[in-house]
Write an enzyme that holds these catalytic residues in place. Structure first.
Site, PDB file in Angstrom:
ATOM      1  N   LYS A 124       1.221  -0.905   0.372  1.00 35.09           N
ATOM      2  CA  LYS A 124      -0.318   0.042  -0.324  1.00 35.09           C
ATOM      3  C   LYS A 124       0.803   1.323   0.252  1.00 35.09           C
ATOM      4  O   LYS A 124       0.736   2.777  -1.160  1.00 35.09           O
ATOM      5  CB  LYS A 124      -0.406  -0.319   1.179  1.00 35.09           C
ATOM      6  N   GLU A 153      11.410  -4.257   3.578  1.00 32.64           N
ATOM      7  CA  GLU A 153      11.023  -6.059   3.506  1.00 32.64           C
ATOM      8  C   GLU A 153      10.587  -5.991   2.636  1.00 32.64           C
ATOM      9  O   GLU A 153      11.456  -6.690   0.925  1.00 32.64           O
ATOM     10  CB  GLU A 153      10.259  -6.790   4.521  1.00 32.64           C
ATOM     11  N   GLY A 183      -4.741  -2.191   5.590  1.00 29.83           N
ATOM     12  CA  GLY A 183      -3.735  -3.292   4.843  1.00 29.83           C
ATOM     13  C   GLY A 183      -4.072  -5.135   5.558  1.00 29.83           C
ATOM     14  O   GLY A 183      -4.711  -5.495   4.601  1.00 29.83           O
ATOM     15  N   ARG A 184      -5.049  -4.719   6.744  1.00 27.73           N
ATOM     16  CA  ARG A 184      -5.268  -6.091   6.578  1.00 27.73           C
ATOM     17  C   ARG A 184      -6.575  -6.750   6.835  1.00 27.73           C
ATOM     18  O   ARG A 184      -7.402  -7.138   7.459  1.00 27.73           O
ATOM     19  CB  ARG A 184      -5.451  -6.643   8.895  1.00 27.73           C
ATOM     20  N   GLU A 218      -3.368  -7.111  15.605  1.00 30.16           N
ATOM     21  CA  GLU A 218      -2.389  -5.233  15.011  1.00 30.16           C
ATOM     22  C   GLU A 218      -4.139  -4.661  15.277  1.00 30.16           C
ATOM     23  O   GLU A 218      -3.666  -3.056  15.422  1.00 30.16           O
ATOM     24  CB  GLU A 218      -2.510  -5.594  13.374  1.00 30.16           C
ATOM     25  N   HIS A 268      -0.787 -32.549  18.955  1.00 25.27           N
ATOM     26  CA  HIS A 268       0.131 -33.190  18.952  1.00 25.27           C
ATOM     27  C   HIS A 268       1.031 -31.989  19.360  1.00 25.27           C
ATOM     28  O   HIS A 268       2.481 -32.449  19.300  1.00 25.27           O
ATOM     29  CB  HIS A 268       0.637 -33.953  18.063  1.00 25.27           C
ATOM     30  N   LYS A 283      10.145   0.050  13.176  1.00 21.05           N
ATOM     31  CA  LYS A 283      10.668   0.320  12.070  1.00 21.05           C
ATOM     32  C   LYS A 283      11.923   1.145  12.052  1.00 21.05           C
ATOM     33  O   LYS A 283      12.479   1.120  11.353  1.00 21.05           O
ATOM     34  CB  LYS A 283       9.732   0.881  10.928  1.00 21.05           C
TER      35      LYS A 283
HETATM   36  O1  F6P Z   1       2.896  -4.353   9.789  1.00 21.84           O
HETATM   37  C1  F6P Z   1       2.787  -2.969   9.881  1.00 21.84           C
HETATM   38  C2  F6P Z   1       2.513  -3.015   8.247  1.00 21.84           C
HETATM   39  O2  F6P Z   1       2.029  -1.410   8.102  1.00 21.84           O
HETATM   40  C3  F6P Z   1       0.882  -3.477   7.789  1.00 21.84           C
HETATM   41  O3  F6P Z   1      -0.190  -2.861   8.660  1.00 21.84           O
HETATM   42  C4  F6P Z   1       0.594  -3.107   6.566  1.00 21.84           C
HETATM   43  O4  F6P Z   1      -0.538  -5.371   6.144  1.00 21.84           O
HETATM   44  C5  F6P Z   1       2.123  -4.159   6.520  1.00 21.84           C
HETATM   45  O5  F6P Z   1       2.798  -3.442   7.487  1.00 21.84           O
HETATM   46  C6  F6P Z   1       2.721  -4.060   5.118  1.00 21.84           C
HETATM   47  O6  F6P Z   1       2.560  -2.247   4.875  1.00 21.84           O
HETATM   48  P1  F6P Z   1       2.349  -1.912   3.440  1.00 21.84           P
HETATM   49  O7  F6P Z   1       1.572  -3.165   2.067  1.00 21.84           O
HETATM   50  O8  F6P Z   1       2.183  -0.634   2.987  1.00 21.84           O
HETATM   51  O9  F6P Z   1       3.428  -2.301   2.412  1.00 21.84           O
END
Ligand code: F6P
Length: 535
Positions: free
Chosen positions: A195, A201, A256-257, A342, A373, A501
């Site tokens: 987003k 990452e 995002g979630r 979250e 298990h 972060k």
């Molecule tokens: O973990 C934090 C967060 O902002 C989540 O809420 C989100 O889903 C994820 O990082 C990824 O964010 P982006 O879609 O901006 O890469």
């Protein structure tokens, strides 16, 4: 004012603390019909909970006092309920067939998504070598990964011919290498989901994947052809080198979630086809309608949310296990960890005051029967009592009936064992029937006794389809919403992820350049030194 209702529940809890569910079932043969609801396509049995009718009546009063229905309507109407970020919360609009003020932009992006899907499915999306693309590598993390991954695994039986979807989330390049080793550059479409298009990452993985494609193809422009971005930051995607026709938009009113229903579902649509993707939306919409229209005492997300509150705030049970008895839903616990933790892992109210009461539970789980298990020992006999959700499907997508019968028998046995337990007397009788006598009985009985009275819900559908999956996920979204309203927290920001972060960005140069961290604690600095010395 919820305080008087809260107080009544505290008093009620002191009466309910020692009530045995076993006893409640023995006294009331109609307990299942009283405490279960079917709202197509889902049946929820909540009879194996430490509740009586009065418990629910008091909880409904609490929900009324917290104005759950008013807040629900505000959310659906697009009011700015995410107060810290000043945003609407409109993921429900993504699956609604009813025209809203965002329908036009949603439809437009879905149409663009459909065109791109068709291009791939018809073998018209060609690589730098003019070969049709058929491998899809999805790069994203958090909400830009967990939903598509879960749905992709859950709906494998709906996979279109010749399409393979792979996911890269972690910045740990063992994963990226593993995936890149499986695909050929001339077969592969990369879908970068972010987003913000600024997540460390994701951008690191996307950069390395782009470099890999350029090197393997020997063609710089291969990234333009073979990369898609799903983002609300199209400028960043363009400057990364992605063709603007390959950038699908996202909106700030989708968290995002909560974004699987948006263009974030693109890899899923590539995998299962647009029609099945729309089936997922239809299932979620059915649950939205139920949540919007069912009275509180018939409303599944409300009931599940309130029962959760009952345990967390009144019976001191702070954890929650999600136990899908279906291998296809093996990623559901991880998905719900983000959705729930979250959203509701907060300790200040909407106004910024400390809550002073417990909020979001610790969510964990595993697909049945694997969990049996591993950690079910604790669920049956551990000190903490962990309410569980069992999730099962009557009809499997395979032909091995015997396996499915064993699977469901295990699921039902687990919830029954948790509820019934096995008393000391029953244990002694069992040992006697095994010809074990004397001191052995005395020694073994305490270990073999099950306290029972451990609560669970059982969620069942006829089969796992795009529609049922959509309905189950929407059920949990709304459950989390209800709890957030009662706790008076903002379930739609995630500021708790920011500090880590920021510190990563300070530590990274120290790791790379042998620089002392200014203001580092001695633990962090010593670990940096150790890594530098040893790598
Ligand atoms: O973990 C934090 C967060 O902002 C989540 O809420 C989100 O889903 C994820 O990082 C990824 O964010 P982006 O879609 O901006 O890469």
């Amino acid at each position: 004012m919820i305080a008087p209702h809260w107080k009544k529940l505290v008093n009620h809890a002191s009466l309910m603390r020692d009530v045995e569910m076993r006893q409640l079932f023995a006294e009331d043969p109609k307990r299942f019909s009283k405490f279960s609801i079917q709202s197509n396509p889902i049946l929820v049995d909540f009879s194996k909970n430490r509740i009586i009718e009065q418990t629910l009546a008091l909880l409904f009063k609490l929900a009324e006092a917290a104005e759950v229905e008013k807040w629900r309507d505000k959310m659906f109407a697009g009011e700015i309920i995410n107060n810290t970020e000043q945003r609407s919360v409109l993921h429900t609009a993504l699956r609604s067939p009813i025209t809203t003020h965002v329908s036009k932009e949603v439809d437009l992006e879905l149409e663009r998504m459909e065109r791109l899907c068709n291009r791939l499915h018809h073998g018209q999306w060609l690589s730098y070598k003019d070969t049709p693309l058929k491998e899809v590598v999805v790069i994203g993390i958090g909400g830009s990964y967990l939903g598509p991954k879960l749905a992709s695994e859950a709906l494998t039986q709906f996979t279109q011919k010749n399409i393979n979807v792979h996911f890269v989330s972690n910045v740990d390049a063992h994963l990226l290498d593993e995936v890149l080793n499986k695909v050929a550059p001339e077969d592969t479409l990369f879908v970068v989901i972010s987003k913000s298009f600024a997540t460390q990452e994701t951008t690191a993985n996307a950069e390395t994947a782009a470099q890999w494609l350029r090197e393997k193809s020997g063609i710089r422009r291969s990234v333009r052809k073979q990369f898609v971005a799903i983002t609300s930051n199209s400028a960043a995607a363009k400057s990364f080198g992605i063709d603007s026709d390959h950038i699908l938009g996202m909106w700030d009113w989708v968290g995002g979630r909560y974004s699987l229903w948006s263009t974030v579902g693109f890899p899923l649509a590539l995998q299962i086809g647009m029609q099945n993707f729309r089936g997922l939306l239809t299932g979620a919409y059915a649950m939205d309608k139920h949540f919007q229209t069912a009275p509180l005492d018939q409303n599944l997300p409300v009931i599940m949310g309130l029962i959760g509150i009952w345990y967390i705030n009144f019976l001191n049970m702070r954890d929650h296990a999600v136990l899908p008895y279906d291998h296809r839903l093996r990623s559901l616990p991880g998905y719900l960890q983000q959705l729930d933790m979250e959203s509701n892992g907060k300790s200040v109210t909407r106004e910024g005051n400390r809550t002073g009461y417990s909020t979001g539970p610790i969510i964990f789980g595993e697909a049945g029967t694997n969990g049996q298990h591993a950690f079910h020992q604790l669920l049956h006999q551990g000190v903490p009592i962990v309410p569980c959700d069992f999730i099962g499907f009557c009809k499997p997508a395979h032909e091995h009936k015997q396996h499915h019968d064993i699977l469901l028998a295990n699921m039902l046995a687990q919830s029954q064992a948790m509820m019934m337990g096995r008393s000391k007397k029953e244990t002694i009788e069992l040992l006697a029937s095994q010809n074990i006598t004397g001191k052995m009985v005395k020694d073994l009985a305490p270990h073999m006794t099950f306290p029972g009275n451990r609560p669970s819900n059982t969620i069942m559908c006829e089969s796992l389809t795009p529609m049922t999956l959509g309905a189950i996920l929407a059920l949990y979204e709304h459950k989390v919403f209800v709890q957030g309203i009662i706790w008076n927290i903002n379930s739609f920001d995630q500021m708790g992820v920011e500090l880590g972060k920021t510190l990563t960005n300070k530590i990274l140069p120290a790791l790379q350049n042998d620089k002392q961290l200014s203001s580092a604690d001695c633990s962090t600095q010593s670990l940096i030194d150790y890594i530098r010395k040893s790598s």
